[in-house]
Design an enzyme around this catalytic site. Structure first.
Site, PDB file in Angstrom:
ATOM      1  N   TYR A  65      61.925 -29.457  95.941  1.00 36.77           N
ATOM      2  CA  TYR A  65      62.936 -29.222  94.902  1.00 36.77           C
ATOM      3  C   TYR A  65      63.525 -30.530  94.378  1.00 36.77           C
ATOM      4  O   TYR A  65      63.914 -30.605  93.207  1.00 36.77           O
ATOM      5  CB  TYR A  65      64.002 -28.228  95.390  1.00 36.77           C
ATOM      6  CG  TYR A  65      63.407 -26.836  95.461  1.00 36.77           C
ATOM      7  CD1 TYR A  65      63.136 -26.132  94.288  1.00 36.77           C
ATOM      8  CD2 TYR A  65      63.016 -26.272  96.665  1.00 36.77           C
ATOM      9  CE1 TYR A  65      62.515 -24.883  94.321  1.00 36.77           C
ATOM     10  CE2 TYR A  65      62.407 -25.026  96.713  1.00 36.77           C
ATOM     11  CZ  TYR A  65      62.157 -24.350  95.532  1.00 36.77           C
ATOM     12  OH  TYR A  65      61.537 -23.120  95.566  1.00 36.77           O
ATOM     13  N   HIS A 108      67.474 -16.661  90.302  1.00 42.00           N
ATOM     14  CA  HIS A 108      66.796 -17.352  91.398  1.00 42.00           C
ATOM     15  C   HIS A 108      67.400 -18.709  91.737  1.00 42.00           C
ATOM     16  O   HIS A 108      66.760 -19.512  92.409  1.00 42.00           O
ATOM     17  CB  HIS A 108      65.298 -17.498  91.073  1.00 42.00           C
ATOM     18  CG  HIS A 108      64.569 -16.179  91.043  1.00 42.00           C
ATOM     19  ND1 HIS A 108      63.321 -16.001  90.483  1.00 42.00           N
ATOM     20  CD2 HIS A 108      64.935 -14.956  91.521  1.00 42.00           C
ATOM     21  CE1 HIS A 108      62.954 -14.734  90.617  1.00 42.00           C
ATOM     22  NE2 HIS A 108      63.922 -14.080  91.230  1.00 42.00           N
TER      23      HIS A 108
HETATM   24  P1  OAD Z   1      54.892 -16.633  86.061  1.00 43.98           P
HETATM   25  O1  OAD Z   1      54.207 -17.960  86.198  1.00 43.98           O
HETATM   26  O2  OAD Z   1      54.580 -15.588  87.050  1.00 43.98           O
HETATM   27  O3  OAD Z   1      54.581 -16.024  84.619  1.00 43.98           O
HETATM   28  C1  OAD Z   1      54.704 -16.833  83.485  1.00 43.98           C
HETATM   29  C2  OAD Z   1      54.467 -15.976  82.255  1.00 43.98           C
HETATM   30  O4  OAD Z   1      54.701 -16.814  81.136  1.00 43.98           O
HETATM   31  C3  OAD Z   1      53.044 -15.407  82.122  1.00 43.98           C
HETATM   32  O5  OAD Z   1      53.107 -14.045  81.780  1.00 43.98           O
HETATM   33  C4  OAD Z   1      52.439 -16.251  80.985  1.00 43.98           C
HETATM   34  O6  OAD Z   1      51.518 -15.509  80.199  1.00 43.98           O
HETATM   35  C5  OAD Z   1      53.676 -16.590  80.184  1.00 43.98           C
HETATM   36  N1  OAD Z   1      53.566 -17.803  79.360  1.00 43.98           N
HETATM   37  C6  OAD Z   1      52.797 -18.902  79.512  1.00 43.98           C
HETATM   38  N2  OAD Z   1      53.003 -19.775  78.513  1.00 43.98           N
HETATM   39  C7  OAD Z   1      53.941 -19.222  77.705  1.00 43.98           C
HETATM   40  C8  OAD Z   1      54.587 -19.635  76.504  1.00 43.98           C
HETATM   41  N3  OAD Z   1      54.318 -20.804  75.917  1.00 43.98           N
HETATM   42  N4  OAD Z   1      55.500 -18.798  75.955  1.00 43.98           N
HETATM   43  C9  OAD Z   1      55.793 -17.604  76.539  1.00 43.98           C
HETATM   44  N5  OAD Z   1      55.212 -17.175  77.650  1.00 43.98           N
HETATM   45  C10 OAD Z   1      54.307 -17.965  78.245  1.00 43.98           C
HETATM   46  O7  OAD Z   1      56.474 -16.947  85.996  1.00 43.98           O
HETATM   47  P2  OAD Z   1      57.693 -15.965  86.254  1.00 43.98           P
HETATM   48  O8  OAD Z   1      57.351 -14.574  85.863  1.00 43.98           O
HETATM   49  O9  OAD Z   1      58.884 -16.592  85.651  1.00 43.98           O
HETATM   50  O10 OAD Z   1      60.585 -17.560  91.765  1.00 43.98           O
HETATM   51  O11 OAD Z   1      57.807 -16.057  87.826  1.00 43.98           O
HETATM   52  C11 OAD Z   1      58.806 -15.329  88.496  1.00 43.98           C
HETATM   53  C12 OAD Z   1      59.230 -16.037  89.759  1.00 43.98           C
HETATM   54  O12 OAD Z   1      58.086 -16.334  90.559  1.00 43.98           O
HETATM   55  C13 OAD Z   1      59.847 -17.391  89.522  1.00 43.98           C
HETATM   56  O13 OAD Z   1      61.233 -17.295  89.190  1.00 43.98           O
HETATM   57  C14 OAD Z   1      59.654 -18.087  90.820  1.00 43.98           C
HETATM   58  C15 OAD Z   1      58.232 -17.674  91.102  1.00 43.98           C
HETATM   59  O14 OAD Z   1      57.845 -17.645  92.417  1.00 43.98           O
HETATM   60  C16 OAD Z   1      60.949 -18.294  92.835  1.00 43.98           C
HETATM   61  O15 OAD Z   1      60.437 -19.343  93.136  1.00 43.98           O
HETATM   62  C17 OAD Z   1      62.035 -17.665  93.654  1.00 43.98           C
END
Ligand code: OAD
Length: 235
Positions: A58, A109
């Protein structure tokens, strides 16, 4: 003349909204979880096993945050406050919504620029971008840990977020794979009949009844703003 009530716009954001600022997502190709073992660097068990590694992980994310800027998607979200009561519920631990000026932000988070006392969860300390912490760091007499919700830990802000979702007049999801609960379940709290938009260039699953804007966040947010402004003017 009676003042018309401003619609409540609740926006649930994930890593994708910050992707165009240069912050890696987690589950895309070359995402963070391809390069690190999530259970080592982001779980409660990992923290108990090797807290030094977690501090280092981090510290590095925090230092990287110093070099990036909010993008047009974060800024459009701020601009929507002109016409809507906007509430941002983010899974992101970056501070790009704050830096874009959004007024109401719930971090589900945690936050990278904060650490918290290991003996009192409610006691957080701002450490900015460049401070590096270790398990031996003591602030105001307390050992500290990253202010991050690790896997296997409770999500204390979820109740607040669920209440916001239940009050939404319009609900928007931006840039999340909807893979992590309880955050992914927020949609379940949205009232029936409320319009729901999902901005993501490659959604892995699309919940029923949702209007998908299959574009990167910057373009998708611009399109959403046009749509919402048109609907408001047509009303
Ligand atoms: P993910 O990495 O799981 O998903 C990212 C999403 O963003 C995917 O659906 C991509 O298609 C989309 N994406 C990529 N580029 C993009 C762009 N330019 N514009 C819009 N969308 C785009 O990330 P999260 O869903 O945020 O938690 O992950 C959830 C949690 O998992 C995070 O908060 C983190 C992780 O483990 C912790 O660490 C506690």
């Amino acid at each position: 003349m009676t003042a018309t009530k401003r619609p409540k716009l609740v926006v649930s954001t994930g890593a994708g909204i910050s992707a165009e600022s240069g912050i890696s997502t987690f589950r895309d190709a070359d995402g963070l979880w391809e390069n690190y073992d999530v259970m080592e660097v982001a779980s409660h068990d990992g923290y108990v096993r090797n807290p030094a590694l977690i501090h280092q992980f981090y510290n590095d994310r925090r230092a990287a945050l110093a070099g990036v800027e909010p993008n047009a998607a974060h800024k459009i979200l701020k601009e929507l406050e002109r016409d809507f009561d906007v509430y941002v519920v983010t899974q992101n631990v970056d501070d790009l919504h704050e830096r874009a000026g959004s007024s109401n932000i719930v971090h589900l988070h945690g936050e990278l620029t904060k650490v918290r006392a290991t003996d009192d969860e409610s006691l957080t300390f701002d450490v900015g971008y460049l401070d590096r912490t270790t398990p031996d760091t003591v602030i105001d007499g307390h050992h500290v840990r990253p202010h991050i919700v690790f896997f296997q830990e409770d999500v204390p802000m979820f109740a607040t977020a669920a209440e916001l979702a239940s009050e939404a007049d319009i609900f928007v999801i931006v840039g999340t794979s909807l893979a992590v609960y309880p955050a992914a379940g927020l949609l379940g709290y949205v009232r029936r009949g409320v319009p729901v938009y999902y901005i993501d260039p490659a959604p892995s699953r699309v919940p029923a009844g949702v209007t998908v804007i299959r574009k990167p966040a910057t373009e998708g947010m611009a399109e959403l703003a046009r749509l919402l402004t048109k609907e408001k003017n047509d009303r």
